[in-house]
Design a protein around this motif. Structure first.
Motif, PDB file in Angstrom:
ATOM      1  N   LEU A  39       0.821  -1.208   0.000  1.00  0.00           N
ATOM      2  CA  LEU A  39       0.000   0.000   0.000  1.00  0.00           C
ATOM      3  C   LEU A  39       0.854   1.256   0.000  1.00  0.00           C
ATOM      4  CD1 LEU A  39      -2.829  -1.006   2.498  1.00  0.00           C
ATOM      5  CD2 LEU A  39      -2.898  -0.996   0.013  1.00  0.00           C
ATOM      6  N   SER A  40       2.009   1.193   0.630  1.00  0.00           N
ATOM      7  CA  SER A  40       2.899   2.359   0.673  1.00  0.00           C
ATOM      8  C   SER A  40       3.354   2.756  -0.732  1.00  0.00           C
ATOM      9  CB  SER A  40       4.100   2.079   1.561  1.00  0.00           C
ATOM     10  OG  SER A  40       4.842   0.980   1.061  1.00  0.00           O
ATOM     11  N   LYS A  41       3.421   1.783  -1.635  1.00  0.00           N
ATOM     12  CA  LYS A  41       3.821   2.080  -3.012  1.00  0.00           C
ATOM     13  C   LYS A  41       2.756   2.934  -3.709  1.00  0.00           C
ATOM     14  CE  LYS A  41       5.926  -0.254  -6.911  1.00  0.00           C
ATOM     15  NZ  LYS A  41       6.221  -1.514  -7.564  1.00  0.00           N
ATOM     16  N   ILE A  42       1.482   2.646  -3.404  1.00  0.00           N
ATOM     17  CA  ILE A  42       0.395   3.414  -4.008  1.00  0.00           C
ATOM     18  C   ILE A  42       0.312   4.804  -3.381  1.00  0.00           C
ATOM     19  CG2 ILE A  42      -2.112   3.534  -4.336  1.00  0.00           C
ATOM     20  CD1 ILE A  42      -2.091   0.458  -4.415  1.00  0.00           C
ATOM     21  N   THR A  43       0.432   4.882  -2.054  1.00  0.00           N
ATOM     22  CA  THR A  43       0.332   6.187  -1.389  1.00  0.00           C
ATOM     23  C   THR A  43       1.467   7.126  -1.800  1.00  0.00           C
ATOM     24  OG1 THR A  43       1.464   5.337   0.567  1.00  0.00           O
ATOM     25  CG2 THR A  43      -0.932   5.315   0.623  1.00  0.00           C
ATOM     26  N   SER A  44       2.621   6.560  -2.120  1.00  0.00           N
ATOM     27  CA  SER A  44       3.750   7.409  -2.529  1.00  0.00           C
ATOM     28  C   SER A  44       3.578   7.973  -3.941  1.00  0.00           C
ATOM     29  CB  SER A  44       5.063   6.630  -2.434  1.00  0.00           C
ATOM     30  OG  SER A  44       5.079   5.589  -3.394  1.00  0.00           O
ATOM     31  N   LEU A  45       2.589   7.479  -4.667  1.00  0.00           N
ATOM     32  CA  LEU A  45       2.371   7.937  -6.040  1.00  0.00           C
ATOM     33  C   LEU A  45       1.308   9.029  -6.161  1.00  0.00           C
ATOM     34  CD1 LEU A  45       2.478   4.507  -7.918  1.00  0.00           C
ATOM     35  CD2 LEU A  45       4.252   6.263  -7.841  1.00  0.00           C
ATOM     36  N   SER A  46       0.897   9.622  -5.054  1.00  0.00           N
ATOM     37  CA  SER A  46      -0.181  10.615  -5.116  1.00  0.00           C
ATOM     38  C   SER A  46       0.190  11.817  -5.989  1.00  0.00           C
ATOM     39  CB  SER A  46      -0.589  11.071  -3.718  1.00  0.00           C
ATOM     40  OG  SER A  46       0.465  11.729  -3.079  1.00  0.00           O
ATOM     41  N   THR A  47       1.441  12.252  -5.961  1.00  0.00           N
ATOM     42  CA  THR A  47       1.870  13.377  -6.799  1.00  0.00           C
ATOM     43  C   THR A  47       1.826  12.993  -8.272  1.00  0.00           C
ATOM     44  OG1 THR A  47       3.315  14.104  -5.010  1.00  0.00           O
ATOM     45  CG2 THR A  47       3.705  15.072  -7.167  1.00  0.00           C
ATOM     46  N   ASP A  48       2.256  11.771  -8.590  1.00  0.00           N
ATOM     47  CA  ASP A  48       2.213  11.305  -9.978  1.00  0.00           C
ATOM     48  C   ASP A  48       0.775  11.166 -10.469  1.00  0.00           C
ATOM     49  OD1 ASP A  48       5.122  10.848 -10.480  1.00  0.00           O
ATOM     50  OD2 ASP A  48       4.846   9.500  -8.766  1.00  0.00           O
ATOM     51  N   LEU A  49      -0.118  10.714  -9.595  1.00  0.00           N
ATOM     52  CA  LEU A  49      -1.528  10.617  -9.960  1.00  0.00           C
ATOM     53  C   LEU A  49      -2.126  12.004 -10.181  1.00  0.00           C
ATOM     54  CD1 LEU A  49      -2.664   7.773  -7.550  1.00  0.00           C
ATOM     55  CD2 LEU A  49      -2.722   7.683 -10.043  1.00  0.00           C
ATOM     56  N   ALA A  50      -1.750  12.966  -9.337  1.00  0.00           N
ATOM     57  CA  ALA A  50      -2.238  14.338  -9.498  1.00  0.00           C
ATOM     58  C   ALA A  50      -1.792  14.905 -10.842  1.00  0.00           C
ATOM     59  CB  ALA A  50      -1.732  15.219  -8.356  1.00  0.00           C
ATOM     60  N   LEU A  51      -0.562  14.616 -11.234  1.00  0.00           N
ATOM     61  CA  LEU A  51      -0.053  15.079 -12.518  1.00  0.00           C
ATOM     62  C   LEU A  51      -0.828  14.442 -13.665  1.00  0.00           C
ATOM     63  CD1 LEU A  51       2.111  16.634 -14.143  1.00  0.00           C
ATOM     64  CD2 LEU A  51       3.506  14.577 -14.024  1.00  0.00           C
TER      65      LEU A  51
END
Length: 179
Positions: A39-51
């Motif tokens: 799950l930490s891998k997904i939470t760390s991608l929030s900036t990439d998802l926002a982009l």
């Protein structure tokens, strides 16, 4: 939903959007992820998802996992949030038919359902926040909910307003509801 799936796939995360909940302010995408995905891998991608979603940075919220479910939630702010009126909340079926001593209609949930709670079951209620965060709106929602559902013989209020600013709206109900 497809953009989220493609973005996660580009980082090696296999996920499928299982459901989409359209709320008044945010849309929640509930993801089913493959076993073994951290799950930490997904939470760390929030900036990439926002982009990828062209959303304001820092405004995408990853809820991992969604409480009581084996899904991961990604909440994206709606470009044009809906205004939730008090009339909508107090005229909803959830509030009208609530079997509670002191029901409060506080707004809408992320699934666009009226959020109704029982004030009688709360041992304490603390409202805090910075200027402009909605404390006065919340207080007014509580008072309107109580005034709307209870007869003056069932409810008496003691309202203390040291600055004589916040509660002036309720001056008209002095003879009926105030002790």
């Amino acid at each position: 939903a497809q953009i989220i799936e493609n973005t996660l796939d580009s980082f090696g995360i296999k996920a499928r959007v299982a459901e989409v909940n359209f709320g008044p302010a945010v849309t929640q995408y509930a993801l089913e992820i493959t076993k073994g995905t951290r799950l930490s891998k997904i939470t760390s991608l929030s900036t990439d998802l926002a982009l990828a979603l062209a959303a304001p940075t820092g405004q995408i919220r990853v809820e991992a996992p969604i409480a009581g479910r084996s899904l991961v939630g990604i909440e994206v702010p709606n470009p044009n949030p809906d205004i939730v009126s008090m009339h909508t909340a107090i005229s909803s079926k959830a509030f009208q038919e609530a079997e509670m001593e002191l029901p409060l209609a506080l707004g809408k949930t992320i699934t666009n359902e009226t959020y109704t709670i029982d004030l009688a079951k709360m041992p304490h209620l603390l409202m805090a926040g910075a200027t402009g965060q909605g404390k006065s709106v919340g207080l007014n929602a509580i008072l309107v909910s109580l005034l709307y559902r209870k007869h003056p013989s069932e409810l008496k209020l003691v309202l203390v307003d040291p600055k004589k600013v916040e509660l002036t709206l309720f001056n008209k109900v002095v003879r009926h509801f105030l002790a």
